[in-house]
Write a protein that holds these residues in place. Structure first.
Motif, PDB file in Angstrom:
ATOM      1  N   ARG A 269      13.781  -5.688  11.479  1.00  0.00           N
ATOM      2  CA  ARG A 269      13.182  -4.451  10.986  1.00  0.00           C
ATOM      3  C   ARG A 269      11.842  -4.197  11.670  1.00  0.00           C
ATOM      4  O   ARG A 269      11.519  -3.055  12.003  1.00  0.00           O
ATOM      5  CB  ARG A 269      13.023  -4.512   9.459  1.00  0.00           C
ATOM      6  N   GLN A 302      26.303  -4.807   6.109  1.00  0.00           N
ATOM      7  CA  GLN A 302      25.140  -4.796   5.217  1.00  0.00           C
ATOM      8  C   GLN A 302      23.851  -5.058   6.012  1.00  0.00           C
ATOM      9  O   GLN A 302      22.810  -4.439   5.767  1.00  0.00           O
ATOM     10  CB  GLN A 302      25.283  -5.872   4.135  1.00  0.00           C
ATOM     11  N   ALA A 305      22.855  -2.077   7.998  1.00  0.00           N
ATOM     12  CA  ALA A 305      22.273  -1.061   7.109  1.00  0.00           C
ATOM     13  C   ALA A 305      20.825  -1.423   6.781  1.00  0.00           C
ATOM     14  O   ALA A 305      19.938  -0.562   6.776  1.00  0.00           O
ATOM     15  CB  ALA A 305      23.100  -0.937   5.830  1.00  0.00           C
ATOM     16  N   ALA A 306      20.584  -2.703   6.547  1.00  0.00           N
ATOM     17  CA  ALA A 306      19.225  -3.145   6.200  1.00  0.00           C
ATOM     18  C   ALA A 306      18.281  -2.960   7.387  1.00  0.00           C
ATOM     19  O   ALA A 306      17.114  -2.604   7.221  1.00  0.00           O
ATOM     20  CB  ALA A 306      19.251  -4.606   5.757  1.00  0.00           C
ATOM     21  N   THR A 307      18.780  -3.184   8.584  1.00  0.00           N
ATOM     22  CA  THR A 307      17.948  -3.001   9.784  1.00  0.00           C
ATOM     23  C   THR A 307      17.696  -1.514  10.021  1.00  0.00           C
ATOM     24  O   THR A 307      16.586  -1.082  10.316  1.00  0.00           O
ATOM     25  CB  THR A 307      18.669  -3.595  11.018  1.00  0.00           C
ATOM     26  N   ASN A 308      18.748  -0.747   9.872  1.00  0.00           N
ATOM     27  CA  ASN A 308      18.680   0.684  10.135  1.00  0.00           C
ATOM     28  C   ASN A 308      17.741   1.411   9.169  1.00  0.00           C
ATOM     29  O   ASN A 308      17.207   2.477   9.493  1.00  0.00           O
ATOM     30  CB  ASN A 308      20.091   1.259   9.994  1.00  0.00           C
ATOM     31  N   ASP A 309      17.561   0.807   8.009  1.00  0.00           N
ATOM     32  CA  ASP A 309      16.766   1.384   6.927  1.00  0.00           C
ATOM     33  C   ASP A 309      15.360   1.807   7.374  1.00  0.00           C
ATOM     34  O   ASP A 309      14.793   2.744   6.837  1.00  0.00           O
ATOM     35  CB  ASP A 309      16.689   0.339   5.804  1.00  0.00           C
ATOM     36  N   THR A 312      13.711   6.029  11.833  1.00  0.00           N
ATOM     37  CA  THR A 312      13.740   7.460  11.534  1.00  0.00           C
ATOM     38  C   THR A 312      14.336   8.260  12.689  1.00  0.00           C
ATOM     39  O   THR A 312      14.485   9.466  12.602  1.00  0.00           O
ATOM     40  CB  THR A 312      12.325   8.002  11.234  1.00  0.00           C
ATOM     41  N   VAL A 362      19.289  -4.015   0.607  1.00  0.00           N
ATOM     42  CA  VAL A 362      18.117  -3.337   1.174  1.00  0.00           C
ATOM     43  C   VAL A 362      16.913  -3.408   0.232  1.00  0.00           C
ATOM     44  O   VAL A 362      15.789  -3.661   0.665  1.00  0.00           O
ATOM     45  CB  VAL A 362      18.434  -1.857   1.510  1.00  0.00           C
ATOM     46  N   GLU A 363      17.186  -3.206  -1.072  1.00  0.00           N
ATOM     47  CA  GLU A 363      16.075  -3.229  -2.039  1.00  0.00           C
ATOM     48  C   GLU A 363      15.393  -4.583  -2.047  1.00  0.00           C
ATOM     49  O   GLU A 363      14.159  -4.681  -2.083  1.00  0.00           O
ATOM     50  CB  GLU A 363      16.596  -2.913  -3.456  1.00  0.00           C
ATOM     51  N   ARG A 366      13.320  -5.029   1.068  1.00  0.00           N
ATOM     52  CA  ARG A 366      12.072  -4.248   0.996  1.00  0.00           C
ATOM     53  C   ARG A 366      11.033  -4.983   0.146  1.00  0.00           C
ATOM     54  O   ARG A 366       9.857  -5.027   0.483  1.00  0.00           O
ATOM     55  CB  ARG A 366      12.333  -2.877   0.375  1.00  0.00           C
TER      56      ARG A 366
END
Ligand code: ATP
Ligand code: MG
Length: 396
Positions: A269, A302, A305-309, A312, A362-363, A366
């Motif tokens: 990330r 998963q 998705a967490a990396t992509n989070d 932008t 993801v939560e 974070r």
């Protein structure tokens, strides 16, 4: 046979009107870049919706073709023999010699296709076709004319000189680099990311790159390997601006503060954030990674998705659906494989957990990252400020 010129064929679809000029100019630029380190003097020019590479004096034919085959946007490369216009009787003789030399086995069908760029030439295209065809038939009794499916399509282009060609060497296809903006490649020393860069570049996208190293845990040699990979990608993509980011303190901080099974995801990330910073600064319209679903724990759906989070801008992952062997096949074809498999450490492999999460939430990620706040901002700022910029320009 000595060839004096290469006629460059390119796909015509979607390049009508104004786009045609952009496409052709980008192609001319890329051809010049590809030939700049080849022995010989080359004049690359556009003329009547065609691109020609005139070879002045001595040059290395094989090497020239090899370099032209790397230019995206080229569909075919035709080696041309240029004949001085010394009258039609002489042209017949020259064309017969061409056929003799180009096709030792004369058991073939052919068709002559004349085109007059110089309209004042005394014969019409039709007359040229018939008379040259006849001369070839007379010279080589094994030959036959086939106007529908000839083995040899002999092109005769009447310009100031007469251009004769019949071979088409397949080109790289794709679109000329520079016709579709720029993107930022996350370039590691592995097999996948150089292939990913190549694939996006093939669609006309210019490439910048960012490499994260972790000195003293990763060596100067590991960094050199990435520079070498950038050079190989640059053979196709044109000049590559490479940012080398010192990632050590960020990694150590994550290692100290965050759960170890989440290390790789959190690290990724931060890589994405930094890559995006440079991308936006330089007007890159997306990020590129060499990720492929399920290849490792950090590339499950998963994990992706967490990396992509944190991103932008779009993240392009051109090898997402490829098996490793399919990626290896492309790496071998484009010449990055041998460099990629050199055994040097990567920053990802140094701080790696024994049992990384494969289904990160993801939560949760974070929240883990919140433990870094207060200190990470400054580390990020330092990483951005101290990044080294290397201009990779080689085409060899
Ligand atoms: P490769 O390294 O060629 O991509 P890989 O299977 O080793 O293959 P990972 O290490 O999981 O892939 O990394 C996934 C992607 O993250 C890479 O394809 C690359 O785009 C990016 N990446 C990983 N490590 C780095 C690094 N040190 N610097 C820049 N980008 C990196
Ligand atoms: Mg890797």
């Amino acid at each position: 046979m000595r060839y004096h010129t290469f006629l460059i064929k390119y796909g015509e679809i979607g390049i009508k009107g104004k786009n045609r000029y952009l496409f052709e100019d980008a192609l001319v630029r890329q051809v010049r870049f590809a030939l700049k380190d080849v022995d010989g003097r080359f004049e690359v020019h556009k003329s009547q919706a065609r691109i020609y590479v005139d070879c002045e004096g001595d040059y290395d034919y094989e090497d020239t073709v090899e370099h032209l085959k790397r230019v995206f946007g080229i569909v075919g490369i035709c080696p041309v023999v240029r004949m001085e216009d010394r009258g039609f009787e002489q042209l017949k003789k020259d064309v017969v010699s061409y056929m003799d030399e180009a096709y030792p086995d004369k058991n073939l069908t052919f068709k002559v296709e004349a085109r007059r760029a110089r309209k004042s030439y005394p014969l019409t295209s039709m007359e040229i076709n018939c008379d040259l065809g006849e001369a070839i038939l007379n010279a080589f009794p094994g030959t036959k004319v086939d106007v529908h499916h000839p083995d040899v399509l002999l092109n005769v282009e009447v310009r100031n000189e007469i251009y004769v060609y019949s071979q088409i060497i397949p080109g790289a296809g794709g679109m000329p680099v520079g016709t579709n903006g720029k993107a930022m490649l996350l370039l590691s020393g592995g097999i996948d990311s150089p292939v990913a860069g190549y694939m996006i570049s093939k669609r006309g996208v210019g490439i910048e790159a960012v490499y994260f190293h972790a000195p003293p845990y990763t060596s100067e040699r590991a960094k050199q390997k990435v520079v070498d990979l950038a050079k190989i990608v640059s053979r196709y993509a044109g000049p590559v601006k490479l940012y080398v980011v010192n990632f050590t303190d960020i990694q150590l901080s994550i290692y100290d503060q965050c759960p170890h099974d989440e290390l790789t995801i959190i690290m990724r990330r931060y890589m994405m954030r930094i890559a995006e910073h440079f991308a936006k600064k330089d007007g890159c319209l997306g990020l590129i990674t060499g990720e492929s679903i399920g290849q490792v724990a950090s590339q499950t759906m998963q994990s992706l998705a967490a990396t992509n989070d944190v991103c932008t801008i779009p993240v392009y992952r051109p090898v997402i659906g490829f098996d490793k062997q399919e990626i290896v096949d492309i790496a071998e074809k484009i010449g990055t494989y041998e460099t990629s498999i050199q055994p040097f450490e990567d920053c990802c492999t140094i701080f790696v957990a024994k049992h990384p999460v494969t289904k990160p939430n993801v939560e949760v990620i974070r929240r883990s990252e919140e433990r870094l706040s207060g200190k990470i901002e400054e580390l990020m700022e330092t990483a951005l400020q101290t990044a080294e910029l290397i201009e990779v320009k080689q085409s060899v």
